[in-house]
Motif scaffolding. Sequence first.
Motif, PDB file in Angstrom:
ATOM      1  N   ALA A  66      54.698  43.173  36.680  1.00 44.47           N
ATOM      2  CA  ALA A  66      53.536  43.816  37.294  1.00 44.47           C
ATOM      3  C   ALA A  66      52.290  43.707  36.422  1.00 44.47           C
ATOM      4  O   ALA A  66      51.183  43.847  36.922  1.00 44.47           O
ATOM      5  N   VAL A  67      52.443  43.447  35.130  1.00 43.87           N
ATOM      6  CA  VAL A  67      51.302  43.481  34.209  1.00 43.87           C
ATOM      7  C   VAL A  67      50.246  42.436  34.567  1.00 43.87           C
ATOM      8  O   VAL A  67      49.059  42.764  34.668  1.00 43.87           O
ATOM      9  N   LYS A  68      50.648  41.208  34.765  1.00 47.67           N
ATOM     10  CA  LYS A  68      49.676  40.140  35.031  1.00 47.67           C
ATOM     11  C   LYS A  68      48.856  40.404  36.299  1.00 47.67           C
ATOM     12  O   LYS A  68      47.627  40.317  36.267  1.00 47.67           O
ATOM     13  N   PRO A  69      49.494  40.758  37.433  1.00 48.93           N
ATOM     14  CA  PRO A  69      48.682  41.043  38.614  1.00 48.93           C
ATOM     15  C   PRO A  69      47.812  42.293  38.455  1.00 48.93           C
ATOM     16  O   PRO A  69      46.707  42.358  39.005  1.00 48.93           O
ATOM     17  N   LEU A  70      48.272  43.270  37.700  1.00 53.22           N
ATOM     18  CA  LEU A  70      47.444  44.457  37.467  1.00 53.22           C
ATOM     19  C   LEU A  70      46.218  44.090  36.630  1.00 53.22           C
ATOM     20  O   LEU A  70      45.115  44.575  36.890  1.00 53.22           O
ATOM     21  N   ILE A  71      46.409  43.239  35.643  1.00 50.06           N
ATOM     22  CA  ILE A  71      45.274  42.793  34.833  1.00 50.06           C
ATOM     23  C   ILE A  71      44.262  42.079  35.726  1.00 50.06           C
ATOM     24  O   ILE A  71      43.059  42.311  35.624  1.00 50.06           O
ATOM     25  N   ALA A  72      44.755  41.228  36.616  1.00 52.50           N
ATOM     26  CA  ALA A  72      43.862  40.521  37.537  1.00 52.50           C
ATOM     27  C   ALA A  72      43.135  41.505  38.455  1.00 52.50           C
ATOM     28  O   ALA A  72      41.960  41.310  38.781  1.00 52.50           O
ATOM     29  N   ALA A  73      43.811  42.587  38.849  1.00 54.57           N
ATOM     30  CA  ALA A  73      43.214  43.565  39.762  1.00 54.57           C
ATOM     31  C   ALA A  73      42.105  44.379  39.098  1.00 54.57           C
ATOM     32  O   ALA A  73      41.335  45.047  39.787  1.00 54.57           O
TER      33      ALA A  73
END
Length: 187
Positions: A66-73
Amino acid sequence: MHYKIKLLNHLIKAITIALLISSFLSSVGYSQEADVIGLINSLKDKNEEVRSKAAEALLETGDAHAVKPLIAALKDEDAGVRWSTAGALGKIKDTRAVDVLLSVLKDRNSEIIAGAYAFFIRRGNPDAEDLLIEALNKDGDIVMAEDFLNCGNSKLEEAARVWAKHHDYILGSLPREEGRPVWGQEK
């Protein structure tokens, strides 16, 4: 009375069916990964409420995916999504999330700092105090002010009092509760 018994029977059946479905899904190899993929896809939904709730739900998965998509968000056009995403990243114990949030301090992004304020309080970095106060004044809410008041940092406590007076709120000291950020608890 008959209606209550009938309602109770329906409730018992619904719970039983949910347990059976859960048992079946785990026996055929269903994993949390499918949930994470669905939530990641929801971060791109047109509805800002869906994106914001997806960010919060990704936190609940506890999944490092979940970290990578949250960073993108964090770059989402909607402020509420960025706020929720920052808060979720602040709760994930992953070096990528920590690095991104610490870089936000350098960028002085008060909106994201406000979303992840609990993360910054728990880290107890004195360099963050003025930025946290700025974030409270610009993007804060009553929950944030109460956490400032009760975090154990006198500078943030005073800022919370000033913020509350300006917004006609009455804040009070709260007992230490699990989950409330304490200044420097994660140094």
